[in-house]
Write a protein that holds these residues in place. Structure first.
Motif, PDB file in Angstrom:
ATOM      1  N   UNK A  37      -4.916  -8.179  -5.671  1.00  0.00           N
ATOM      2  CA  UNK A  37      -4.227  -7.024  -5.070  1.00  0.00           C
ATOM      3  C   UNK A  37      -3.035  -6.656  -5.934  1.00  0.00           C
ATOM      4  N   UNK A  38      -2.926  -5.378  -6.184  1.00  0.00           N
ATOM      5  CA  UNK A  38      -1.806  -4.895  -6.979  1.00  0.00           C
ATOM      6  C   UNK A  38      -0.803  -4.249  -6.040  1.00  0.00           C
ATOM      7  N   UNK A  39       0.421  -4.646  -6.189  1.00  0.00           N
ATOM      8  CA  UNK A  39       1.440  -4.091  -5.289  1.00  0.00           C
ATOM      9  C   UNK A  39       1.794  -2.683  -5.743  1.00  0.00           C
ATOM     10  N   UNK A  40       1.689  -1.752  -4.792  1.00  0.00           N
ATOM     11  CA  UNK A  40       2.107  -0.384  -5.108  1.00  0.00           C
ATOM     12  C   UNK A  40       3.583  -0.236  -4.766  1.00  0.00           C
ATOM     13  N   UNK A  41       3.893  -0.625  -3.521  1.00  0.00           N
ATOM     14  CA  UNK A  41       5.295  -0.614  -3.118  1.00  0.00           C
ATOM     15  C   UNK A  41       5.481  -1.757  -2.142  1.00  0.00           C
ATOM     16  N   UNK A  42       6.524  -1.773  -1.450  1.00  0.00           N
ATOM     17  CA  UNK A  42       6.865  -2.890  -0.573  1.00  0.00           C
ATOM     18  C   UNK A  42       5.808  -3.157   0.469  1.00  0.00           C
ATOM     19  N   UNK A  43       5.173  -2.084   0.909  1.00  0.00           N
ATOM     20  CA  UNK A  43       4.311  -2.242   2.076  1.00  0.00           C
ATOM     21  C   UNK A  43       2.831  -2.220   1.752  1.00  0.00           C
ATOM     22  N   UNK A  44       2.495  -1.658   0.647  1.00  0.00           N
ATOM     23  CA  UNK A  44       1.055  -1.501   0.431  1.00  0.00           C
ATOM     24  C   UNK A  44       0.653  -2.058  -0.929  1.00  0.00           C
ATOM     25  N   UNK A  45      -0.565  -2.566  -0.943  1.00  0.00           N
ATOM     26  CA  UNK A  45      -1.138  -2.988  -2.233  1.00  0.00           C
ATOM     27  C   UNK A  45      -2.569  -2.498  -2.289  1.00  0.00           C
ATOM     28  N   UNK A  46      -3.060  -2.487  -3.472  1.00  0.00           N
ATOM     29  CA  UNK A  46      -4.386  -1.906  -3.669  1.00  0.00           C
ATOM     30  C   UNK A  46      -5.203  -2.876  -4.508  1.00  0.00           C
ATOM     31  N   UNK A  47      -6.487  -2.869  -4.289  1.00  0.00           N
ATOM     32  CA  UNK A  47      -7.348  -3.830  -4.994  1.00  0.00           C
ATOM     33  C   UNK A  47      -7.389  -3.500  -6.479  1.00  0.00           C
TER      34      UNK A  47
END
Lengths: 757, 438
Positions: A236-246
């Protein structure tokens, strides 16, 4: 929630219709994509719509009825573990497929079964022809026509050798070209995967699963796995504090920790096989830390601010675990022990010897360096070069705009990563090995780079083996056709040495002392001395076998040189006046030089083709007649030397790797003992066994890969029966929902229109 | 396989198996078309190696067969030659023995007989100089030069330039020159004096009658024989030494060998040194047939050579005086071997010559029979090689050639299997539930 209102029921029906219709669409999508490569069957995920909340006003007669069905998402049915297994197997398939195809080309050239006149083989047949012609000459020695016939037979044979060697060189060149194209293909795939990653990531940010794009990416990864063995992992790659994306990470399998990355999310690398590459140091041990190599380009030592990547930080620990400190005075890093004192540089690695690259000094020694640009450049993938090392390297990972990937400290990673000789596995590696591996002729350096180098055989092995055979043949026949060393002083006229009247030297045709191009005379005892020196070298136990071989070869070379000069300018004594021996096989058609003969250049010597030299009938001189010292009794039909040549063809000779390739490890060991024709058969047998093994492996892996693909298909493939069932199912539910709709309609119609008049 | 079988799975497996069937069909077809069991080393490495090995042996056998045929023609020609010679000699000898036995009554025939004997000698030498192709049969290792030549006066017979009567010079009584001792001293001082030098030294000095091989003649011996003598004594010794040298040469020439490979396992001890018994000696030396050297069994010092003996007998007969019906020494020509002999000596010589000629004739016949034995050996060898050739040929065919009936059967079977596979494929992939939906 209880009350949904009068028209709320329509919602459920409407949702039902919508869901069935969507499901039918998904089914239709599956059916139409049944033959799409890499397509994974999709499924509509339906969830029940309901409300979990509590009513503002409690009612004990509440009924919690769901509101219908929602089409939640479309998902894929795919087993990632199957993918991993399939790709592993695919790399083996790719590896053996490339090997089989390459060896096939060799078999086309070298295999002689069923070919040639009377199916006697081509070079095999030529050898038989030579023996036959020698037998003819043996019965009629001294006749020039039969000598010419032997010469033609040998000429055919040398021409076959030349043609085989040329074909092998062409195969090598073609394979190199093939490999270059493969590298281009791999790069295209890597770029496409990276671009797809960008699209998938963008889609993911917007909440779209991008199933078709994922399928396309899987197809590309499958293709890549045939070229090299890869590891595919998702994190998972962190986009911002709350969300991450595969995020997908593709790296080279078994490349250690941290692994060598090919793709990391939106960053991808490109494979390079440059025409010239920096000469690598076979003794370089990357596990030892290195100072000075990893100082970042942006590091500002004057400001005392040093920025390192995490690789660098790890590299900066020495064996004792001490952390390095910078030494601004020298611009180098020195190690500090735990007590704060500087560690001796010798306990550190020694860049001059241990650098990953080498600089070749003018005197032939090597010094290590970490500067790739300063190292000596060697042929890596040059056209028609025999020295190509075919080293590969990976460029730093960049995204589609060309921006470098950054490490955890936000530093750009700009290093090129070198791939060693054994890190890849797959069709790329198989082709590399076919082009570069020398088998028994591998040097110590080759073995340092790849410890199995002396049991892997590629085109160079077969080239060297053929060279070995040609060399041995030329050597034995040239030796047989010349005087023995102890006969030279008997055969040529001697005169007093001008430098020392008690000694004698060889004379030239005018009766003066013969002088070689350097102006030196050849003393009477020169050849006997050479024999003695050779015997001394053989008896010397302080030298290695290889050293002995080389020394004896050098001594013989010089002596034969002088013999050739004498043959051209010396005066034969009457008992040897018949002597017309000399070099039979040379390395050029217009010369008599028998050194450095290979299968590609072996040819009839110039003197033999013009008739100045002929097959020497006998090595016994004519009988001296005291009543006629200038006219000895002749032996015009003595044939002992021809008979010797005939028996040479069936004599078991030793083949050593060191005579053909100078730096072969174990070059003094005999790798084959047999006659000329047995050696040729041996080359073919080795090839046959290699090909047979590769073929067997290829068939087995193909079968296994097929099974795994079937397993994959079993999970993710579209089955018409399945889809037909789904179609029937959803058609029914659609009709049912429509029926509900009409029922509701008629109900409400009754209520609305039928209740109040 | 998973629990779910999809259309594509069946398709993939079908394609793979169909490809295998096609491959087998192609292989079977190839076998029928090429009629070979294997077409590359890879298909059957052991058989391919064996096949090539057999073919090598086959070509070697062919070579040996050719060699045998060539040798046989040489020996056969030689045998025929000698046979003719022996026949021609029988007549004069019978006449001679008749004359001598009849106590001198048929006088006038002696002179005629002398001419016949001379002609016989010439014809004998002529036969010995026969050629086969461009090589002289009885020339030993010097097949391109005429073996036997007469000197200008017709009295000395030379074999390749060496007098066939060598060995007749007596050791001079005077002290020998120091040549031999000097050479020995020099050799021993240089440390190069070995057993071979010693053997030659004793031979020249006359202390040993063991004749060394003239191929091993050392350099000092050549230098010694090249010198010019200064006085009569030295000349006499030089003649003696040269004569010893000639004897050595004749012996060596009579033992010359030409190495021919006839399939007896040709091998060498060392380069240019074949192992005895592994080759066939194709050289025939005329010396062995008509004799050479000096007869040491009596004190007369007669020649060992048949032609010379014939001529000497002719010389004796030419001194026959018809008027006196006895030998007349004055009729002997100068230079003839009968010159200077007394009447009794002439008479005695005639009988002696006849005995020697008879003995010589037996010897020639012996050699002639031996030639026949060699020829028979060559014929047997030829038959052996022919049989070997046939056997090897059969073996090659056995290894390489496919049994056509078997191959065609195999091919038919593969074709049948292939057709079956195609048929199944047709039926396998058509049906699914969709076909049955309305």
């Amino acid at each position: 929630m209880a009350v949904i209102g009068t028209f709320g029921s329509f919602t459920a029906a409407r949702l039902g219709i919508y869901a069935s219709q969507s499901a039918l669409n998904v089914t239709g999508n599956n059916i139409s994509n049944i033959n799409t490569k890499g397509y994974t069957r999709q499924r509509l995920d339906l969830v029940s719509l309901h409300s979990d909340g509590d009513a503002r006003y409690q009612n004990s007669y509440n009924l919690n009825i769901g509101y219908g069905v929602l089409a939640d998402s479309v998902s894929q049915l795919r087993d990632p573990f199957m993918d991993i297994r399939y790709r592993d197997m695919n790399s083996s398939v790719g590896s053996y497929e490339a090997m089989v195809k390459g060896l096939d080309q060799l078999v086309d050239i070298l295999d002689e079964v069923g070919q040639g006149t009377g199916e006697f083989g081509i070079i095999e047949g030529a050898f038989n022809e030579v023996v036959q012609m020698l037998n003819n000459l043996n019965y009629r020695p001294g006749t020039e026509e039969y000598d010419t016939i032997v010469r033609s037979a040998m000429q055919s044979m040398t021409r076959y050798f030349n043609s085989y060697a040329d074909s092998l060189a062409v195969v090598r060149e073609n394979l190199t070209q093939d490999l270059k194209e493969d590298v281009e293909s791999v790069n295209t795939i890597l770029e496409q995967i990276r671009d797809l990653n960008v699209q998938i990531r963008d889609a993911g940010l917007f909440g779209d699963q991008a199933l078709e794009l994922r399928d396309a990416r899987n197809v590309l990864i499958d293709e890549l796995s045939g070229y090299m063995k890869i590891d595919v992992r998702y994190d998972m790659e962190k986009i911002d504090e709350f969300s991450s994306i595969e995020r997908i990470n593709i790296s080279i399998a078994n490349s250690g920790t941290p692994p060598i990355k090919l793709i990391q999310g939106i960053y991808g690398t490109q494979l390079e096989m440059p025409e010239m590459a920096a000469l690598r140091n076979p003794e370089f041990d990357p596990s030892k830390p290195q100072c000075n190599k990893y100082i970042s380009q942006e590091s500002d030592l004057a400001k005392g601010i040093i920025k390192y990547t995490n690789n660098e930080r790890e590299a900066l620990r020495d064996n004792a675990g001490a952390v390095l400190n910078d030494n601004t005075a020298q611009g180098r890093l020195t190690a500090l022990g735990y007590n704060g004192n500087a560690l001796d540089a010798a306990t550190f690695y020694d860049e001059a010897n241990m650098g990953p690259y080498l600089i070749k000094n003018p005197d032939g020694t090597f010094t290590g360096t970490s500067d790739r640009n300063a190292a000596t450049q060697v042929d890596n993938a040059m056209k028609n070069s025999e020295e190509n090392r075919l080293w590969m390297q990976l460029k730093p990972l960049v995204d589609e705009q060309g921006r470098y990937m950054r490490d955890q400290y936000n530093q750009e990673i700009k290093e090129t990563v070198d791939l060693s000789d054994v890190q890849l596995y797959g069709s790329l590696q198989s082709k590399r090995e076919l082009i570069t591996e020398e088998g028994e002729f591998a040097s110590q350096e080759d073995i340092d780079f790849d410890e199995n180098a002396n049991i892997k055989r590629g085109v160079p092995y077969y080239q060297h083996a053929l060279d070995s055979l040609a060399q041995q043949f030329a050597k034995m026949f040239n030796e047989a056709n010349r005087l023995n060393f102890d006969q030279v002083k008997e055969a040529y006229v001697l005169v007093a040495d001008p430098a020392d009247p008690n000694q004698k030297v060889f004379a030239d045709k005018d009766g003066n002392p013969f002088r070689d191009p350097d102006g030196n005379t050849i003393s009477e005892t020169y050849f006997d001395d050479v024999l003695q020196q050779i015997a001394d070298v053989k008896a010397d136990n302080t030298k290695t076998e290889k050293e002995k071989m080389d020394e004896i070869e050098a001594l013989e070379l010089e002596a034969y040189d002088k013999m050739e000069l004498l043959r051209q300018s010396g005066e034969l004594v009457p008992e040897w006046a018949f002597y017309n021996g000399g070099v039979l096989l040379s390395n050029k058609g217009d010369g008599n030089d028998p050194t450095n003969i290979t299968a590609a250049n072996i040819t009839i010597s110039k003197d033999w083709s013009t008739g100045a030299v002929r097959i020497l009938n006998t090595k016994k001189p004519d009988t001296f007649d005291p009543r006629n010292p200038d006219k000895p009794l002749e032996h015009t039909t003595a044939d002992d030397n021809i008979y010797h040549m005939i028996s040479l063809m069936d004599q078991k000779l030793e083949y050593k790797a060191g005579t053909t390739v100078d730096d072969a490890k174990g070059g003094e060991d005999t790798f084959f003992k047999g006659t000329f024709q047995e050696m040729l058969a041996n080359i073919n047998l080795t090839l046959a066994m290699d090909k047979s093994t590769a073929n067997g492996q290829y068939n087995s892996y193909t079968q296994k890969a097929l099974n795994l693909e079937n397993n994959r298909q079993s999970v993710s493939g579209v089955d018409l029966n399945d889809e037909a069932t789904s179609m029937m199912m959803f058609q029914k539910s659609y009709s049912a929902a429509c029926q509900l709709m009409t029922t509701l309609d008629s109900m409400l119609d009754k209520l609305i229109n039928g209740t109040i008049r | 396989m998973g629990f779910r079988i999809t259309t594509n799975m069946m398709m993939n497996t079908y394609k793979f198996n169909l490809q295998n069937n096609t491959q087998k069909l192609a292989n079977a077809r190839d076998m029928v078309l090429t009629q070979r069991n294997f077409n590359s080393y890879e298909e059957d490495p052991a058989a391919a190696t064996r096949a090539f090995r057999l073919r090598r042996t086959y070509t070697r056998t062919l070579n040996q067969l050719n060699n045998t045929t060539d040798c046989y023609s040489k020996y056969n020609t030689a045998w025929n030659n000698l046979g003719g010679v022996i026949d021609k000699l029988a007549n004069p000898l019978d006449k001679t023995s008749a004359i001598l036995g009849a106590n001198g009554t048929a006088g006038e025939s002696r002179k005629a007989l002398a001419q016949i004997l001379r002609d016989s000698a010439d014809s004998l030498v002529h036969s010995m100089n026969q050629q086969l192709g461009d090589q002289f049969i009885f020339g030993g290792k010097d097949g391109l030069n005429v073996p036997f030549t007469w000197s200008e006066d017709g009295r000395t017979l030379l074999y390749r330039g060496v007098n066939v009567d060598a060995g007749g010079v007596e050791k001079p009584a005077s002290t020998p020159p120091t040549w031999l001792d000097d050479a020995k001293a020099a050799g021993q001082a240089a440390g190069t004096w070995d057993d071979n030098d010693e053997a030659w030294f004793s031979y020249y000095a006359g202390t040993s009658e063991k004749i060394p091989n003239s191929d091993t003649m050392p350099k000092w011996a050549k230098d010694m024989l090249k010198q010019t003598p200064n006085n009569a004594d030295e000349s006499a010794w030089m003649e003696y030494y040269r004569d010893r040298d000639d004897v050595a040469k004749l012996k060596t020439m009579s033992e010359e060998e030409m190495y021919i490979d006839l399939g007896m396992g040709a091998k060498e001890n060392a380069p240019n040194d074949p192992i005895l018994g592994s080759y066939f000696n194709g050289a025939l030396s005329g010396l062995n047939f008509i004799g050479y050297g000096t007869d040491k069994t009596d004190e007369f010092g007669d020649s060992g050579n048949y032609a010379i003996l014939l001529k000497e007998l002719a010389d004796v007969f030419e001194t026959w005086d018809e008027d006196v019906q006895d030998y007349n020494p004055e009729l002997a020509k100068e230079g003839s071997s009968a010159f200077g002999l007394t009447k009794d000596e002439l008479k005695e010589k005639a009988f002696r010559m006849l005995d020697k000629l008879k003995a010589g004739q037996e010897k020639i016949t012996e050699n002639w029979v031996d030639l026949d034995a060699q020829s028979k050996f060559l014929l047997t060898n030829k038959e052996r090689l022919e049989t070997q050739k046939t056997n090897i040929n059969e073996e090659i065919l056995e290894v390489e050639q496919v049994d056509l009936a078997e191959a065609i059967t195999q091919f038919s079977w593969e074709q049948y299997c292939y057709n079956a596979a195609l048929k199944i494929g047709n039926q396998l992939l058509t049906q699914s539930l969709i076909d049955y939906m309305n």
